[in-house]
Write a protein that holds these residues in place. Structure first.
Motif, PDB file in Angstrom:
ATOM      1  N   ARG B  13    -142.810   3.883  29.119  1.00  0.00           N
ATOM      2  CA  ARG B  13    -144.120   3.445  29.593  1.00  0.00           C
ATOM      3  C   ARG B  13    -144.061   1.939  29.812  1.00  0.00           C
ATOM      4  N   PHE B  14    -144.596   1.491  30.939  1.00  0.00           N
ATOM      5  CA  PHE B  14    -144.749   0.049  31.179  1.00  0.00           C
ATOM      6  C   PHE B  14    -146.225  -0.263  31.155  1.00  0.00           C
ATOM      7  N   GLY B  15    -146.730  -0.763  30.066  1.00  0.00           N
ATOM      8  CA  GLY B  15    -148.160  -1.048  29.966  1.00  0.00           C
ATOM      9  C   GLY B  15    -148.942   0.218  30.203  1.00  0.00           C
ATOM     10  N   ALA B  16    -149.755   0.202  31.276  1.00  0.00           N
ATOM     11  CA  ALA B  16    -150.585   1.367  31.552  1.00  0.00           C
ATOM     12  C   ALA B  16    -149.833   2.436  32.341  1.00  0.00           C
ATOM     13  N   VAL B  17    -148.672   2.042  32.898  1.00  0.00           N
ATOM     14  CA  VAL B  17    -147.955   2.977  33.775  1.00  0.00           C
ATOM     15  C   VAL B  17    -146.996   3.839  32.957  1.00  0.00           C
ATOM     16  N   GLN B  18    -147.185   5.135  33.057  1.00  0.00           N
ATOM     17  CA  GLN B  18    -146.249   6.061  32.421  1.00  0.00           C
ATOM     18  C   GLN B  18    -145.145   6.311  33.438  1.00  0.00           C
ATOM     19  N   ALA B  19    -144.030   5.577  33.319  1.00  0.00           N
ATOM     20  CA  ALA B  19    -142.989   5.654  34.346  1.00  0.00           C
ATOM     21  C   ALA B  19    -142.180   6.936  34.215  1.00  0.00           C
ATOM     22  N   VAL B  20    -141.840   7.314  32.986  1.00  0.00           N
ATOM     23  CA  VAL B  20    -141.062   8.534  32.742  1.00  0.00           C
ATOM     24  C   VAL B  20    -141.705   9.240  31.559  1.00  0.00           C
ATOM     25  N   GLY B  37    -137.302  12.399  44.356  1.00  0.00           N
ATOM     26  CA  GLY B  37    -138.688  12.112  43.994  1.00  0.00           C
ATOM     27  C   GLY B  37    -139.261  11.095  44.948  1.00  0.00           C
ATOM     28  N   THR B  38    -140.578  11.046  44.997  1.00  0.00           N
ATOM     29  CA  THR B  38    -141.226  10.080  45.900  1.00  0.00           C
ATOM     30  C   THR B  38    -141.056   8.675  45.327  1.00  0.00           C
ATOM     31  N   ASN B  39    -141.516   7.683  46.104  1.00  0.00           N
ATOM     32  CA  ASN B  39    -141.467   6.308  45.609  1.00  0.00           C
ATOM     33  C   ASN B  39    -142.305   6.199  44.346  1.00  0.00           C
ATOM     34  N   GLY B  40    -141.770   5.545  43.348  1.00  0.00           N
ATOM     35  CA  GLY B  40    -142.513   5.339  42.112  1.00  0.00           C
ATOM     36  C   GLY B  40    -142.500   6.535  41.194  1.00  0.00           C
ATOM     37  N   ALA B  41    -141.629   7.512  41.469  1.00  0.00           N
ATOM     38  CA  ALA B  41    -141.608   8.712  40.633  1.00  0.00           C
ATOM     39  C   ALA B  41    -140.945   8.440  39.281  1.00  0.00           C
ATOM     40  N   GLY B  42    -140.161   7.377  39.190  1.00  0.00           N
ATOM     41  CA  GLY B  42    -139.511   7.064  37.913  1.00  0.00           C
ATOM     42  C   GLY B  42    -138.000   7.215  37.962  1.00  0.00           C
ATOM     43  N   LYS B  43    -137.430   7.333  39.157  1.00  0.00           N
ATOM     44  CA  LYS B  43    -135.979   7.534  39.279  1.00  0.00           C
ATOM     45  C   LYS B  43    -135.215   6.302  38.778  1.00  0.00           C
ATOM     46  N   THR B  44    -135.620   5.142  39.316  1.00  0.00           N
ATOM     47  CA  THR B  44    -134.898   3.923  38.937  1.00  0.00           C
ATOM     48  C   THR B  44    -135.052   3.640  37.447  1.00  0.00           C
ATOM     49  N   THR B  45    -136.248   3.883  36.929  1.00  0.00           N
ATOM     50  CA  THR B  45    -136.464   3.664  35.498  1.00  0.00           C
ATOM     51  C   THR B  45    -135.530   4.537  34.660  1.00  0.00           C
ATOM     52  N   THR B  46    -135.398   5.797  35.061  1.00  0.00           N
ATOM     53  CA  THR B  46    -134.490   6.694  34.335  1.00  0.00           C
ATOM     54  C   THR B  46    -133.063   6.176  34.399  1.00  0.00           C
ATOM     55  N   PRO B  81    -126.624  -0.451  42.536  1.00  0.00           N
ATOM     56  CA  PRO B  81    -128.074  -0.635  42.414  1.00  0.00           C
ATOM     57  C   PRO B  81    -128.823  -0.311  43.704  1.00  0.00           C
ATOM     58  N   GLU B  82    -130.123  -0.225  43.529  1.00  0.00           N
ATOM     59  CA  GLU B  82    -131.012   0.166  44.617  1.00  0.00           C
ATOM     60  C   GLU B  82    -130.994  -0.864  45.744  1.00  0.00           C
ATOM     61  N   THR B  83    -131.268  -2.112  45.397  1.00  0.00           N
ATOM     62  CA  THR B  83    -131.219  -3.148  46.417  1.00  0.00           C
ATOM     63  C   THR B  83    -129.890  -3.855  46.297  1.00  0.00           C
TER      64      THR B  83
END
Ligand SMILES: Nc1ncnc2c1ncn2[C@@H]1O[C@H](COP(=O)(O)OP(=O)(O)O)[C@@H](O)[C@H]1O
Ligand SMILES: [Mg+2]
Lengths: 260, 245, 276
Positions: B13-20, B37-46, B81-83
């Motif tokens: 969780r990042f603050g209010a955002v439940q990333a995974v 997954g769509t953008n912001g689905a939590g792939k990069t976080t995982t 990495p992604e970028t």
């Protein structure tokens, strides 16, 4: 070479390459030459032979450029990695964050020391040619202490880069270093007549702030005073090592806890 | 067969955002898994947790049974990495020499690997050019090269296909399949469903941090002729109820 | 390729810098003559010009004391003395070279202990030929502010006294006089050098007479004047008059000196000369 040494060497080489590819050092060196060469050629009132003013200006230029290079190089080790996201492939490699920090510190240190070493070499040759005394003991002590100064400032700026934005870090380090040069030695006497709160604050700063003025042997070098006792040099270098160590430990603690 | 990656009830969780939230997933050694997954689905976080950039709030991740927070555990991972953005003031050879040093490789083996990899990723005539002058696709290729440098057993690639031209995609696909044939495990996140369908052994789909679908590409073909795109649409279109994995 | 380019660029810069250094004095003549006036420097620096120029005089003074400001030494040396509990430590500043091996004083604190060992805390005086080190600062002081009379005076005095080059000192004073035509002091010093070092009584006479005239002009312009200055001028004029055996002039100068109403050493000397 052990893998850990290879990792440190790679990080060192990266910092060096960056510094010398950015050409800052060349610019500083050229600027110094452009200031000093005409000054050296001027014979005031047709009376030659005076050279201490040149030595003094050269030393001042060396100190300013070395401090600026050390602070900016160390301050640039981590923030661009985060900003440009090059930190991700870096962290994904089998290298611990402690090694990473140590390597970055070492890289910045080697970069600043090598640049400053070039300046000192040029100065030593110039002064030797003028005075006929090549690299006297006090000059070698001055360089040794300057290296101590670079160690301390590099660690300080590296720590600052984890706490502030790059420009704020540059400013904070500049103010701390410049301020301590100016008043570090006289802080207790200066505040002697002040209210207790200010005295206590001054005392705190006096005890805890980095005493960069310890490393400054310019007056001895320029005006040909004798060398300092080697045990004093050793004590000051020990101070640099302990202070830098503390800064690096703190920086490492922050870095290890940081979520990337 | 032992697991290359095991993700066990991981939450972040990042603050209010439940990333995974509560993701469990096992990637078997030697397989190619697509992580969709769509953008912001939590792939990069995982993926970041897989690389030990930070620890999960709850649950645990293991790479070949080891905690990736330890540097030694990461020696078997190649990561892209992604970028793709590398040191602008280096050329590709210098970049690979630097990363090789970080992996603890000797100078000789770095040189050998570099000369082998640069043509393999299609940058044979750009090896001495500064990365500042690389295009996005070229940087992406450089990213693949640095991920493969120390011959890792597991490749973790975050959106490896973005920015690649069609030819590069085909080359990439061939490269991935060849690597699998060498026994490597590949775990990559992507938006590119058709591409994923072509190369993946299995696919995991993430929606708002939850794992909503996990299956093999063979299942898809057998599943009433459904393709991945259809499954994806069904799962992720707004208003559809979450299917259990 | 890159490296050769960089090295040749560096070499070129070095050569360029050296060439510039060689060229500058030639372009401006070997003395880089200075003239007063509203220059660009004036407009940029304004009043700060005199302050910076005075700072350069202080710098020269530091150089004379081995890089130390004498005020700082007084403090440091007094401190060292007081920690030894010597009686009369407040006046511990002795104006002569001190021995390096001063008995160790117990440290007040660790930082102070280091600082007193790292930094020079005493001063010494330059002697003889070494005084050439001061010249660049005086030179720079008057380059920056040609109205800095003090800088001209000090510079000439060092060149005359310590470096034993009275004719160069005269040239510098002449430059000062050109830039400060209303100031009598410069001519007094020039006269002294002419008289004492160059033994040129004629030139000395001209200097003192000119100084005398300037003093009178200054009095007329401002309504008041510096009596001590006049006394100095009169002293030298008396001295020269006595050398010429010019008794009327001697008496006239003595009368003027009496009228000033100052009973200084100079006056006593004038009195003696007049009575002989
Ligand atoms: N460091 C962070 N701080 C705050 N929020 C973050 C951070 N990293 C990711 N997030 C949030 O977590 C969610 C998942 O992000 P991410 O894993 O990057 O998604 P994607 O599947 O596109 O890679 C997003 O809503 C993102 O805003
Ligand atoms: Mg992503």
């Amino acid at each position: 070479m052990t893998p850990c040494c290879r990792q440190l060497a790679a990080l060192c080489a990266l910092s060096l390459r960056e510094l010398y590819r950015r050409k800052d050092v060349w610019v500083v060196f050229t600027l110094g030459l452009l200031i000093l060469a005409p000054l050296a050629a001027i014979k005031p009132y047709g009376i030659g032979g005076g050279s201490r003013h040149l030595f003094e200006i050269a030393q001042l230029l060396i100190w300013i450029s070395a401090a600026v290079i050390a602070i900016s190089v160390a301050g640039r080790q981590f923030p661009p990695e985060f900003e440009h996201r090059t930190i991700y492939p870096l962290l994904a490699k089998p290298v611990s964050r402690t090694t990473l920090l140590a390597g970055k510190f070492l890289g910045a240190w080697v970069a600043s020391v090598s640049a400053t070493g070039c300046f000192y070499l040029a100065y030593g040759l110039f002064a030797g040619a003028k005075m006929g005394i090549w690299f006297p003991a006090v000059f070698c002590q001055a360089f040794a202490l300057h290296v101590g100064f670079l160690t301390l400032v590099t660690a300080l700026s590296l720590l600052g880069s984890f706490c502030f934005t790059p420009t704020a870090n540059l400013t904070v380090c500049g103010v701390v270093v410049g301020g301590m040069f100016a008043i570090g030695q006289r802080l207790p006497e200066m505040t002697a007549g002040q209210p207790a709160v200010i005295r206590a604050l001054a005392k705190l700063i006096y005890v805890a702030a980095p005493h960069v003025e310890f490393f400054d042997l310019r007056r001895r070098v320029v005006h040909e005073w004798g060398p300092v006792g080697w045990q004093v040099v050793a004590a000051v270098l020990l101070y640099a090592v302990v202070y830098s160590g503390a800064c690096l430990l703190l920086a490492g603690w922050i870095f290890r806890r940081r979520k990337c | 067969m032992d697991a290359a990656i095991s993700i066990d009830q991981v939450t972040k969780r990042f603050g209010a955002v439940q990333a995974v939230s509560d993701v469990s997933l096992t990637v078997r050694s030697g397989e190619i898994m697509g992580f969709l997954g769509t953008n912001g689905a939590g792939k990069t976080t995982t993926i970041k947790m897989l690389l030990g950039f930070f620890a999960p709030d709850a649950g645990r991740v293991r790479i070949f049974g080891a905690d990736p927070v330890n540097a030694a555990a990461r020696s078997r991972i190649g990561f892209m990495p992604e970028t793709a953005y590398y040191y602008r003031y280096l050329n590709l050879r210098e970049l690979l020499r630097f990363y090789g040093g970080l992996c603890g490789l000797s100078a000789a083996s770095i040189r050998a690997r570099t000369e082998q990899l640069i043509p393999q990723v299609g940058l044979a005539d750009a090896g001495d050019r500064l990365l500042a002058h690389y295009s996005k696709g070229m940087l992406q290729r450089a990213g693949i090269a640095q991920a493969l440098l120390h011959d890792p057993d597991l490749l973790i690639l975050d959106e490896p296909l973005t920015g690649l031209d069609p030819l590069a995609r085909i080359q990439f696909r061939d490269l991935i399949l060849a690597l699998r044939d060498q026994g490597k495990t590949i775990f990559f996140s992507s938006h590119e469903l058709s591409e994923a369908e072509l190369i993946c052994d299995r696919v995991a789909i993430l929606k708002q941090g939850r794992l909503v679908w996990l299956g093999s590409c063979g299942d898809i073909a057998g599943d009433g002729g459904q393709n991945l795109e259809r499954i994806f649409l069904n799962l992720l279109a707004p208003g559809t109820p979450e299917a259990p994995p | 390729m890159r490296a050769t380019l960089q090295i040749s660029a560096a070499a070129l810069t070095l050569v360029g810098a050296l060439a510039l250094g060689q060229m500058l004095p030639r372009v401006f003549g070997d003395r880089l003559p200075q003239t007063a006036g509203t220059s660009l420097l004036d407009q940029v620096l304004g009043e700060a010009r005199m302050m910076i120029s005075d700072g350069m005089i202080l710098k020269a003074d530091e150089y004379y004391h081995g890089g130390m400001r004498v005020t700082d030494c007084t403090r440091a040396e007094a401190h060292a003395a007081s920690s030894l509990d010597l009686p009369g430590s407040a006046s511990a500043h002795v104006h002569e070279d001190e021995d390096e091996a001063r008995p160790e004083s117990p440290p007040r604190d660790l930082w102070n202990w280091v600082n007193t060992r790292i930094h020079v805390a005493e001063h010494r005086h330059m002697d003889g030929d070494q005084a050439k080190e001061l010249i660049p600062w005086y030179w720079a002081a008057v380059r920056l502010e040609p109205r800095n009379v003090q800088a001209y005076l000090l510079c000439a005095s060092v060149i005359n006294h310590d470096l034993g080059n009275p004719s160069e000192a005269i040239r510098i004073l002449e430059e000062g006089i050109r830039n400060n035509p209303a100031v009598a002091e410069l001519e007094i010093d020039a006269g002294c050098i002419q008289l004492n070092r160059l033994r040129n009584t004629r030139a000395a006479q001209a200097c003192f007479e000119s100084a005398y005239a300037k003093w009178a002009q200054d009095r007329d312009a401002h309504g008041h004047a510096d009596g001590d200055l006049k006394m100095r001028i009169l002293f030298y004029l008396c001295h020269l008059a006595r050398q010429r055996d010019d008794t009327p002039a001697l008496d006239r100068y003595f009368a003027e000196a009496q009228a000033l109403g100052i009973r200084s050493g100079s006056f006593t000397a004038i009195q003696k000369m007049a009575e002989h």
